[in-house]
Structures are given as C-alpha cells and as structure tokens.
Design a protein around this motif. Sequence first.
Motif, PDB file in Angstrom:
ATOM      1  N   TYR A 220      48.948  37.774  32.824  1.00  0.00           N
ATOM      2  CA  TYR A 220      48.906  36.639  33.751  1.00  0.00           C
ATOM      3  C   TYR A 220      47.676  36.667  34.657  1.00  0.00           C
ATOM      4  O   TYR A 220      47.468  35.744  35.443  1.00  0.00           O
ATOM      5  CB  TYR A 220      50.162  36.623  34.622  1.00  0.00           C
ATOM      6  CG  TYR A 220      51.417  36.224  33.880  1.00  0.00           C
ATOM      7  CD1 TYR A 220      51.827  34.892  33.818  1.00  0.00           C
ATOM      8  CD2 TYR A 220      52.202  37.179  33.248  1.00  0.00           C
ATOM      9  CE1 TYR A 220      52.990  34.534  33.139  1.00  0.00           C
ATOM     10  CE2 TYR A 220      53.363  36.820  32.574  1.00  0.00           C
ATOM     11  CZ  TYR A 220      53.747  35.507  32.525  1.00  0.00           C
ATOM     12  OH  TYR A 220      54.899  35.146  31.846  1.00  0.00           O
ATOM     13  N   GLY A 221      46.885  37.734  34.592  1.00  0.00           N
ATOM     14  CA  GLY A 221      45.659  37.791  35.368  1.00  0.00           C
ATOM     15  C   GLY A 221      45.701  38.798  36.503  1.00  0.00           C
ATOM     16  O   GLY A 221      46.743  39.367  36.835  1.00  0.00           O
ATOM     17  N   GLU A 222      44.534  39.025  37.131  1.00  0.00           N
ATOM     18  CA  GLU A 222      44.403  40.030  38.173  1.00  0.00           C
ATOM     19  C   GLU A 222      45.212  39.691  39.414  1.00  0.00           C
ATOM     20  O   GLU A 222      45.688  40.584  40.119  1.00  0.00           O
ATOM     21  CB  GLU A 222      42.931  40.215  38.544  1.00  0.00           C
ATOM     22  CG  GLU A 222      42.111  40.922  37.476  1.00  0.00           C
ATOM     23  CD  GLU A 222      40.694  41.216  37.940  1.00  0.00           C
ATOM     24  OE1 GLU A 222      40.302  40.696  39.008  1.00  0.00           O
ATOM     25  OE2 GLU A 222      39.984  41.967  37.240  1.00  0.00           O
TER      26      GLU A 222
END
Length: 446
Positions: free
Chosen positions: A261-263
């Motif tokens: 889902y990303g950083e």
Amino acid sequence: MSDMTTGPALRRIVGFALPLTAANLLQQGYLLVDSVVVGRYVGVEGLAVVGACGPLFYLLNAMFIGLGTAFTIRLAHLTGGQQVDRRRDVVAALAVLTVVWAAGCVVLATLLVDPALAAMGIDGRLAADSARFFGTLALGFPGIFGSAAVSAYFRGLGDSRSAMWVQGVGSIANVVLVLVFVAVLGGGVVGAALATAVASTVALVVGLVWAARAHPVRRRGPRPAPRRELVDAARLGLPLASQHIVLALGIMVLVGIIQSYGEVVLAAFTIVSRIELFTGILFLDFSGAVTAFAAQNLGAGDLARARDGLLRTLRLTAVLSVLVAGVVLVARAPLAALFTDDPATRELTGRYLTIIYPFLLLYTAMVVIHGYLNGAGRTTAPLICTLIAFVAVQIPFAWLLNGPFGIDAVMWAVVASWTAGLTYSVFCLRRVLFVRPAPAAVPATT
C-alpha cells in the motif's frame, strides 16, 4: 524464603512488576522518542525503514528473550526451593548462551538481511536504507543481548529493581544519543541505529558491575557445569523462542501485505506498533511478574498461593486495560501528530487505534494467563496459542480480506487474533488449575 513467596500475593506481584514497568516504560519511551525523532528529522521514509527492519530485529531479540526467560524461571525455581548453591551453573550457562547468540546474530545480520528484506517485498531505496540501518544496529547486539541476560538474572532472583536501573540507564542513554546523532548531527536512520548500539553497550557494562556487587556468584567450589543447564534451558525455553519465531515470521508476512500500500501505510503501521509496545508494557511486566511468582511458589509447593496471585492480577489488569484504552482513544489524534505532519499517515494511525484499542482487555488477559502458564512450566501452551491466534487467524484474515476491504482488514485481524488467543489460553488455564495440579516450573536437576 524469597520475597516472592511471602506476604500478600498481589502486593508481591505488583511490587515485582512496577520496577520492571518503570524501566520498560523508559525503554519504550526511548522507542517512541526514536520514532518521533526519525519521523520529524528524516520523514515518512525513515519511519518506513524502521518498520521494515522491525520484524528482523524482533526475530533475533525476542528469540533470545524467550530463551532467557527459561533461565529466569530456573533461577526463580531454585530461589523458591532454597537451592542457592546451584546458581553458578545457571549463570555460567546463561553467559555461554549470550556470547554465542550475540556472535551468531552479527553474522546472520550481515548475510541474511538482504534476502529477508526481499522476501517481504522491500526493494529499491527503501531496501538499501533498511540494510544500512540493520547493519549498524548489529554492532550493538553484544550489548543488547548482554543487558537482556543481566536483566533475566536479576528477575530470576526476584530483584526487579536492579533490572529496572540497568534498563533505565540504557534507555536514558538512548534518548540522549538519538537526539545528538539524528537531530543535531543529522545522522538519519543510521544515526538512530548507532545510538541504540552505543547505549546498549553502556547498559551492559553498568549491569555487570551492579550484578557483581548486589548478587555476586560464589566463585569457590567445583568448576561450573553449564551443559546440563543449557539443555534444561533449551527444553524449557525453545517453546517460548519458537513462539517469537512464529510471531516474527508472521509480522514479516504482514509487512509484505502492508508495504504493497506504500510507504505512508508502512509508516502508520510503525507508529501504531510503537504505541502498542508502550501501552502494553505494563501488562507484559505483570505477565513476567506472574511467571516469577508462580515459579517460586510452585517451587515452594504453595499451589493455592500461586493461583491466588494469578486471579488477583487478572482483576487488576482488567481495570488498568480499560483505563489505558480510554486514554489512547481520547488522545489518538495528538499521538499521531507527535510522529509526523503528514495528514494521510496521521489519519491512518488514528483509524488503526480506533479499531483495536476498544478490545485491549482481550490482549491483557491473554498475556497475564501466559505468564502463569510459563511459571507453571507449561511453556508449550503459549506457543500453541500463538500458532492458533496469529498463524491460523490473524494472517489468513488479513491476507484474504485485505483485497475486498483494504487496509482495514489488517486492523480487524488484530482483534480476531486476540479473541482466538484468549479463548485458547482460558482453555489451557482451566486444565492447569482445575483438572490436575500444576507441576513445579522446572524439575530439579541432579
């Protein structure tokens, strides 16, 4: 007779747990400060690095703590049974384990960090930064594991105050050094890792000096024979260590789900994990106190007193868990704002806390029961509980439902895991308390 086997049960457990809680709150306070400093001075990317390396460090550290708990139980059992003359063998075995473990983990950290990060789906710049962070942290493994061993020694003797001071010194040094290395010198996440390495070494030196003064081990007599104690510790501690292996591998799977889902999401996960550790430390310390209390009283043959201590501790921690959950839920927005100014990370952190903290009582009851089971020598039961709650419930729940329900499924999977874990723990406890007498924590060796 040891203080843990005299006087009102709950008072003794609280008196044992509170010094450890004070020390661990300082330690977890350092981790909070560390994450706040990283979030403020390095950014979301820095928090993502800490979150990516978290399962790897947890795997090595928690496995050692699981094995170290076996020595705590063994020392507590000998203390309760007034067999002080056999302490040398236990201490020698603990020292051998610590040296071998620290050296082995330095080698593993060098060889396996890149494959482990790749297995979690961490690549590119995040993987490179994470490898540098973990490699620097490995410099502190002798101090990290050594100070944990000294703390296990103190707890096994019922001296939680000394454990408090040793951990407190390391935590305060951590806070000071991370501010210097990251905020002042601009060392980034590598500076944060270096601060931990240096501070843990300081804690080890202080702990060894204090142990030699407060609880010296008798030097005269037969040469220590640690082999038998190492075997006994492996038999008793491997289920505890295996429990943490399962948890660490499961967390790696969850990180693999979350990082997709990303950083920002990985950063929020890191923040919540820090808050969970900080708020959960009181209950983990009560669990450790119940372990020592049960081991010593069962070693002294007082089963009724061990049971009474458990039941009173469960009632007290139930009240405390409601209070802690209420504070976190009310303060969730300011808590998230401490770590980052990023609106998306703050919103996600608040949502995560809103979902899981109304159910904190499930977790606290489970860990306190685990403390009694460990003290009674039933260390396999918490391992099976972990397999059921984490492997059979939480990970499949998050894996299967994150597609249709998004990241919220990962959050609700925590609640499902706590529910399953408490159910199984109560089942095991009923067998120990009411079906057959709980055995002494460790059979006496000859």
